[in-house]
Design a protein around this motif. Sequence first.
Motif, PDB file in Angstrom:
ATOM      1  N   PRO A   1      14.313 -20.824   0.455  1.00 36.52           N
ATOM      2  CA  PRO A   1      13.112 -21.649   0.552  1.00 36.52           C
ATOM      3  C   PRO A   1      11.847 -20.962   0.011  1.00 36.52           C
TER       4      PRO A   1
ATOM      5  N   PRO B   1       2.792 -32.730 -13.088  1.00 36.32           N
ATOM      6  CA  PRO B   1       3.620 -33.435 -12.105  1.00 36.32           C
ATOM      7  C   PRO B   1       4.842 -32.592 -11.764  1.00 36.32           C
ATOM      8  N   LEU B   2       5.123 -32.467 -10.498  1.00 33.98           N
ATOM      9  CA  LEU B   2       6.120 -31.491 -10.045  1.00 33.98           C
ATOM     10  C   LEU B   2       6.752 -31.956  -8.736  1.00 33.98           C
ATOM     11  N   MET B   3       8.053 -31.747  -8.609  1.00 41.41           N
ATOM     12  CA  MET B   3       8.754 -32.028  -7.349  1.00 41.41           C
ATOM     13  C   MET B   3       9.543 -30.794  -6.937  1.00 41.41           C
ATOM     14  N   LEU B   4       9.443 -30.452  -5.669  1.00 41.48           N
ATOM     15  CA  LEU B   4      10.260 -29.380  -5.088  1.00 41.48           C
ATOM     16  C   LEU B   4      11.182 -30.018  -4.065  1.00 41.48           C
ATOM     17  N   HIS B   5      12.484 -29.899  -4.270  1.00 42.11           N
ATOM     18  CA  HIS B   5      13.450 -30.403  -3.288  1.00 42.11           C
ATOM     19  C   HIS B   5      14.150 -29.207  -2.657  1.00 42.11           C
ATOM     20  N   SER B   6      13.810 -28.959  -1.403  1.00 42.67           N
ATOM     21  CA  SER B   6      14.293 -27.769  -0.707  1.00 42.67           C
ATOM     22  C   SER B   6      15.248 -28.218   0.408  1.00 42.67           C
ATOM     23  N   PHE B   7      16.545 -28.119   0.140  1.00 39.93           N
ATOM     24  CA  PHE B   7      17.569 -28.551   1.099  1.00 39.93           C
ATOM     25  C   PHE B   7      18.504 -27.399   1.404  1.00 39.93           C
TER      26      PHE B   7
ATOM     27  N   GLY C   1      15.193 -24.152  -1.927  1.00 37.07           N
ATOM     28  CA  GLY C   1      16.095 -23.888  -0.808  1.00 37.07           C
ATOM     29  C   GLY C   1      17.029 -22.713  -1.001  1.00 37.07           C
TER      30      GLY C   1
ATOM     31  N   LEU D   1      13.231 -30.445   3.058  1.00 37.89           N
ATOM     32  CA  LEU D   1      11.826 -30.744   2.754  1.00 37.89           C
ATOM     33  C   LEU D   1      11.686 -31.094   1.273  1.00 37.89           C
ATOM     34  N   MET D   2      10.859 -32.088   0.995  1.00 38.01           N
ATOM     35  CA  MET D   2      10.529 -32.418  -0.401  1.00 38.01           C
ATOM     36  C   MET D   2       9.015 -32.444  -0.560  1.00 38.01           C
ATOM     37  N   LEU D   3       8.551 -31.839  -1.629  1.00 36.43           N
ATOM     38  CA  LEU D   3       7.128 -31.908  -1.993  1.00 36.43           C
ATOM     39  C   LEU D   3       7.036 -32.672  -3.311  1.00 36.43           C
TER      40      LEU D   3
ATOM     41  N   PHE E   1       7.245 -23.405   6.426  1.00 31.67           N
ATOM     42  CA  PHE E   1       8.210 -22.291   6.433  1.00 31.67           C
ATOM     43  C   PHE E   1       7.816 -21.250   7.491  1.00 31.67           C
TER      44      PHE E   1
ATOM     45  N   THR F   1       7.675 -34.306 -16.218  1.00 30.67           N
ATOM     46  CA  THR F   1       7.729 -33.948 -14.796  1.00 30.67           C
ATOM     47  C   THR F   1       8.723 -32.811 -14.570  1.00 30.67           C
TER      48      THR F   1
ATOM     49  N   VAL G   1       6.545 -22.633  -7.154  1.00 26.22           N
ATOM     50  CA  VAL G   1       5.476 -23.645  -7.185  1.00 26.22           C
ATOM     51  C   VAL G   1       4.126 -22.958  -7.333  1.00 26.22           C
TER      52      VAL G   1
ATOM     53  N   TYR H   1       8.961 -21.981  -3.019  1.00 25.80           N
ATOM     54  CA  TYR H   1       7.521 -22.016  -2.796  1.00 25.80           C
ATOM     55  C   TYR H   1       6.807 -21.032  -3.734  1.00 25.80           C
TER      56      TYR H   1
ATOM     57  N   ILE I   1      21.381 -32.230  -6.072  1.00 26.18           N
ATOM     58  CA  ILE I   1      19.912 -32.147  -6.012  1.00 26.18           C
ATOM     59  C   ILE I   1      19.314 -32.328  -7.411  1.00 26.18           C
TER      60      ILE I   1
ATOM     61  N   SER J   1       4.370 -33.673  -5.954  1.00 25.11           N
ATOM     62  CA  SER J   1       2.990 -33.370  -6.358  1.00 25.11           C
ATOM     63  C   SER J   1       2.706 -34.043  -7.700  1.00 25.11           C
ATOM     64  N   PHE J   2       2.049 -35.184  -7.657  1.00 29.98           N
ATOM     65  CA  PHE J   2       1.743 -35.937  -8.877  1.00 29.98           C
ATOM     66  C   PHE J   2       0.238 -36.161  -8.980  1.00 29.98           C
TER      67      PHE J   2
END
Lengths: 266, 266
Positions: B23, B47-53, B20, A48-50, A34, B14, B30, B27, B79, A52-53
């Motif tokens: 953005p 366990p975590l997913m960030l989808h930033s579009f 996004g 962007l995708m993160l 960023f 999860t 997270v 962050y 998303i 984290s597992f």
Amino acid sequence: MVQRFADHLPVPRTIGIVGGLGPYAGYDLVRKIFRWTKAGRDQDHLPLMLHSFPGWIPERPAYLLGQTKENPGEDIGGIMAQLARDGATVIGMPCNTAHSPRILNVALERQHQTGLDVTFVSIIESAVKHVRELCPNGGRIGLMGTVATLQTRLYQDALEKAGLEPVLPDDDECALVQRAISDPEFGVKAFSDPVSSKARQILLDTARRLVEKKHVSVILLGCTEIPVAVTESSLWDTPVVDATSVLARELIRASCPERLKDPSTL
Amino acid sequence: MVQRFADHLPVPRTIGIVGGLGPYAGYDLVRKIFRWTKAGRDQDHLPLMLHSFPGWIPERPAYLLGQTKENPGEDIGGIMAQLARDGATVIGMPCNTAHSPRILNVALERQHQTGLDVTFVSIIESAVKHVRELCPNGGRIGLMGTVATLQTRLYQDALEKAGLEPVLPDDDECALVQRAISDPEFGVKAFSDPVSSKARQILLDTARRLVEKKHVSVILLGCTEIPVAVTESSLWDTPVVDATSVLARELIRASCPERLKDPSTL
């Protein structure tokens, strides 16, 4: 879904980040992507995708040092494949140790089995290329990292190939750096936000001795936990290269070079 | 792939994050999830997913204020569906404005069409529940947010239903807060890291007037960009409630309550 905004710029490629190795290194990479992106509004930032597992992925150093048999590359490759199926075409992994070929080759092979076309941006190659730009005539490069990264000679081999001389802290100092990273009582993995003063002090002392006793021209932070604790871009008049920050810039360049900020603007 | 480590704890669900919007708020969420998680090593983190579009999602305020017709809920729901297909069973979205029912209901409907069982954790409900715990006997709650969030009465209605009295800044101050968030010359969306001193000063001045002139008991930061600039947990002896931080805790509770840190340890 498609990228429908920011029509004045080329459509960026989606960046996939293999996180969880450790979690704070993933978050640190997102932050740096960023920070290095030219953006005046939400829609200018890159897709962007993160993922984290951390609980999926066995310890990397333990595998490389022969303490466990399970290759973390299998699960890392599974995460890469998941990112690729979700549309990532540029993938980065903020963990130097996991770039060891014994792990990375297994991971990339598993991702290749998806048949999807993905560019993997290596943190090692990115960092060494950047150090080479700083030292076009060669130089002594002070290297800090985990014991496993140092033992597998990931950076040493790449630096030597680029005509640079890797310089390591003494063995007892390397053991202390490892504790600053992973000690459950004060290490960066356990205490990231804020970092413990003990971990930071060990890392700064090691950097200082590399400069004062071993006369290095650059300090290379070759473990993604270290820049969580050491955020300076220069120490004792010596440039500090943060491999995570270099990876962030290379991922932006691979996604949409038009959006990479000029370093002088930071 | 399965969660194979940390066997002494229940398998966490999860967490999927719709990022996004903007953005930096993704962050920031997270970071706060990591900060609020009991963890001594990588594998203890959730366990975590960030989808930033950000480029996929039309402006939320413009839609709510009738300036555009395209409902951002469609792409937000896309998303959410993607996160659910990747295994997220707990979903959060660090954007208060996008919780407006006109947007959120469309998004949730699209996610429901996947047929996957997902718990959506509302930032509005989480924040109001937390404020109610701080003020069990009611109280005047100073509310800062985007003009669109305030005009749709998202927080006002929820606070009143909980027996609390929402108190807004004056109209000219609300317009200034909006600029502190989105002005391309100095707003948090354009300058997040670091934040501009002008944006921070506007937000602090507004908070001060809520305390000194309107005698509020709590300041509620009802826009996820604001805590990127205002990180204090208390201002002028008045508690500051950061809705992003409350959402982080509620997501951990929904994923694996055993891993939620006691607030007194922070």
